[in-house]
Motif scaffolding. Structure first.
Motif, PDB file in Angstrom:
ATOM      1  N   THR A   1      17.499   5.273  -3.212  1.00 17.51           N
ATOM      2  CA  THR A   1      16.164   5.528  -3.778  1.00 17.51           C
ATOM      3  C   THR A   1      16.031   6.941  -4.335  1.00 17.51           C
ATOM      4  OG1 THR A   1      15.310   6.170  -1.592  1.00 17.51           O
ATOM      5  CG2 THR A   1      15.027   3.861  -2.267  1.00 17.51           C
ATOM      6  N   GLU A   2      17.112   7.713  -4.234  1.00 13.40           N
ATOM      7  CA  GLU A   2      17.140   9.091  -4.733  1.00 13.40           C
ATOM      8  C   GLU A   2      16.048   9.948  -4.093  1.00 13.40           C
ATOM      9  OE1 GLU A   2      17.087   8.938  -9.003  1.00 13.40           O
ATOM     10  OE2 GLU A   2      19.101   8.075  -9.111  1.00 13.40           O
TER      11      GLU A   2
ATOM     12  N   GLU B   1      14.011  14.921   5.431  1.00 12.88           N
ATOM     13  CA  GLU B   1      12.688  15.260   5.956  1.00 12.88           C
ATOM     14  C   GLU B   1      11.581  14.465   5.275  1.00 12.88           C
ATOM     15  OE1 GLU B   1      14.908  17.531   5.010  1.00 12.88           O
ATOM     16  OE2 GLU B   1      15.435  18.520   6.908  1.00 12.88           O
ATOM     17  N   ALA B   2      11.863  13.945   4.083  1.00 15.14           N
ATOM     18  CA  ALA B   2      10.866  13.157   3.343  1.00 15.14           C
ATOM     19  C   ALA B   2      10.951  11.671   3.671  1.00 15.14           C
ATOM     20  CB  ALA B   2      11.052  13.364   1.843  1.00 15.14           C
TER      21      ALA B   2
ATOM     22  N   ARG C   1       0.820  -1.212   0.000  1.00 16.47           N
ATOM     23  CA  ARG C   1       0.000   0.000   0.000  1.00 16.47           C
ATOM     24  C   ARG C   1       0.851   1.258   0.000  1.00 16.47           C
ATOM     25  NH1 ARG C   1      -5.486  -0.752  -1.172  1.00 16.47           N
ATOM     26  NH2 ARG C   1      -6.014  -2.845  -0.488  1.00 16.47           N
ATOM     27  N   LEU C   2       1.939   1.242   0.769  1.00 20.31           N
ATOM     28  CA  LEU C   2       2.810   2.410   0.809  1.00 20.31           C
ATOM     29  C   LEU C   2       3.443   2.657  -0.553  1.00 20.31           C
ATOM     30  CD1 LEU C   2       4.532   1.832   4.259  1.00 20.31           C
ATOM     31  CD2 LEU C   2       2.794   3.548   3.732  1.00 20.31           C
ATOM     32  N   ARG C   3       3.853   1.592  -1.222  1.00 20.25           N
ATOM     33  CA  ARG C   3       4.435   1.760  -2.556  1.00 20.25           C
ATOM     34  C   ARG C   3       3.378   2.214  -3.557  1.00 20.25           C
ATOM     35  NH1 ARG C   3       8.116  -3.121  -4.340  1.00 20.25           N
ATOM     36  NH2 ARG C   3       8.967  -1.496  -5.740  1.00 20.25           N
ATOM     37  N   ASP C   4       2.161   1.671  -3.425  1.00 19.35           N
ATOM     38  CA  ASP C   4       1.077   2.111  -4.304  1.00 19.35           C
ATOM     39  C   ASP C   4       0.768   3.595  -4.106  1.00 19.35           C
ATOM     40  OD1 ASP C   4       0.806  -0.394  -5.394  1.00 19.35           O
ATOM     41  OD2 ASP C   4      -0.964  -0.950  -4.212  1.00 19.35           O
ATOM     42  N   ALA C   5       1.007   4.088  -2.875  1.00 19.87           N
ATOM     43  CA  ALA C   5       0.749   5.496  -2.571  1.00 19.87           C
ATOM     44  C   ALA C   5       1.869   6.408  -3.053  1.00 19.87           C
ATOM     45  CB  ALA C   5       0.544   5.673  -1.065  1.00 19.87           C
ATOM     46  N   GLY C   6       2.917   5.827  -3.626  1.00 18.36           N
ATOM     47  CA  GLY C   6       3.965   6.637  -4.222  1.00 18.36           C
ATOM     48  C   GLY C   6       5.269   6.693  -3.461  1.00 18.36           C
ATOM     49  N   ALA C   7       5.356   6.003  -2.320  1.00 18.40           N
ATOM     50  CA  ALA C   7       6.587   6.024  -1.533  1.00 18.40           C
ATOM     51  C   ALA C   7       7.486   4.851  -1.899  1.00 18.40           C
ATOM     52  CB  ALA C   7       6.266   5.974  -0.045  1.00 18.40           C
ATOM     53  N   SER C   8       8.793   5.040  -1.765  1.00 19.43           N
ATOM     54  CA  SER C   8       9.725   3.920  -1.815  1.00 19.43           C
ATOM     55  C   SER C   8       9.738   3.257  -0.445  1.00 19.43           C
ATOM     56  CB  SER C   8      11.138   4.407  -2.153  1.00 19.43           C
ATOM     57  OG  SER C   8      11.175   5.020  -3.422  1.00 19.43           O
ATOM     58  N   VAL C   9       9.927   1.946  -0.414  1.00 18.82           N
ATOM     59  CA  VAL C   9      10.002   1.212   0.851  1.00 18.82           C
ATOM     60  C   VAL C   9      11.285   0.393   0.857  1.00 18.82           C
ATOM     61  CG1 VAL C   9       8.950  -0.529   2.346  1.00 18.82           C
ATOM     62  CG2 VAL C   9       7.495   1.092   1.094  1.00 18.82           C
ATOM     63  N   VAL C  10      12.089   0.572   1.907  1.00 17.92           N
ATOM     64  CA  VAL C  10      13.346  -0.158   2.040  1.00 17.92           C
ATOM     65  C   VAL C  10      13.337  -0.921   3.360  1.00 17.92           C
ATOM     66  CG1 VAL C  10      15.853   0.029   2.251  1.00 17.92           C
ATOM     67  CG2 VAL C  10      14.618   1.495   0.633  1.00 17.92           C
TER      68      VAL C  10
END
Length: 267
Positions: free
Chosen positions: A201-202, A207-208, A143-152
């Protein structure tokens, strides 16, 4: 973003009822795959610990340490096993080789031998007993990736043990990356793991970035990296007071509650 400050008790893994597990899975499904923002700006990166945060530990690390201590003889005759075990508990989340260097009083050969025995024992326990995700963890990552965030995903384990866990969970490709201290330089509580995740992840700024973990070392690493939000979870080694004292901005019961904390709701 509103942070829920209700009192939470630490879930005892393995003792949840079917209804409680269903509630955790449902919480992970509530995220709406829209842009992920907090009150200060867009969230671009979520750094998630593995054992105790997204992967059930259930005492496996401690049992692997006991086997490693027995097989390697790292605790000298007359040494205090209970004291050594408490040190392992206190340093949960840190690079395992660094923990063994302390226990070996700086004897590098002994530390390397003990660490190899630990990695072997951990792999044996995972192979014989299996491994499970924290309920809802995989759904949260998706869900987090679908929302546009990278997940590590990050861990104090070696790359070999990390990859064995990913294979056992069928998590290859679930997150953008999975990092061990060997990939970053130093392990926790240093900031190297989250900062390496940010660079790989560039991500535009610290802060992001959100850092999530169950141990004091996880929290200290996120704080040292300057993460915009550092979140503790109560499914692992350390309790609410310890996580807050280490600098956690928020403490939640489980990673399944992370989407709601970050403002992803299903309404």
């Amino acid at each position: 973003m509103t942070i829920d400050t209700r009192e939470e008790t630490r879930p005892e893994l393995g003792l949840e009822t079917d209804d409680e597990l269903a509630e955790l899975d449902e919480a992970a499904e509530l995220a709406d795959p829209d842009d992920l923002d907090d009150e200060d700006g867009e969230i671009e990166l979520i750094v998630l610990d593995m054992a105790g945060t997204t992967v059930v530990d259930d005492g496996v690390v401690e049992r692997a340490f006991a086997l490693a201590a027995e097989r390697s003889g790292i605790i000298a005759e007359g040494g205090d096993f209970d004291e050594a075990l408490q040190y392992v508990r206190d340093t949960m989340g840190q690079s395992k080789i660094e923990v063994f260097r302390v226990l070996a009083d700086g004897d590098e050969d002994a530390a390397q031998h003990a660490n190899a025995e630990f990695e072997g024992a951990y792999a044996e326990l995972v192979a014989s007993e299996g491994v499970a995700e924290i309920p809802g963890a995989a759904r949260v990552i998706t869900r987090l990736r679908d929302a546009g965030a990278s997940v590590v995903l990050t861990t104090g384990f070696s790359p070999v043990t990390r990859d064995a866990l990913l294979d056992a969970l069928d998590w290859r490709g679930l997150a953008d990356l999975a990092l061990s201290p060997a990939d970053a330089g130093r392990g926790r509580p240093y900031p190297d793991l989250p900062l390496t995740a940010l660079l790989r992840t560039e991500t535009s700024s610290v802060e992001a970035m959100v850092v999530v973990g169950d141990t004091v070392s996880d929290i200290e690493s996120g704080v040292a990296a300057g993460a915009g939000l550092v979140v503790g979870v109560l499914t692992g080694a350390h309790d609410r007071d310890s996580l807050e004292a280490a600098g956690a901005d928020a403490v939640i019961a489980s990673v399944a509650e992370l989407p709601a904390l970050l403002g992803l709701h299903g309404e």
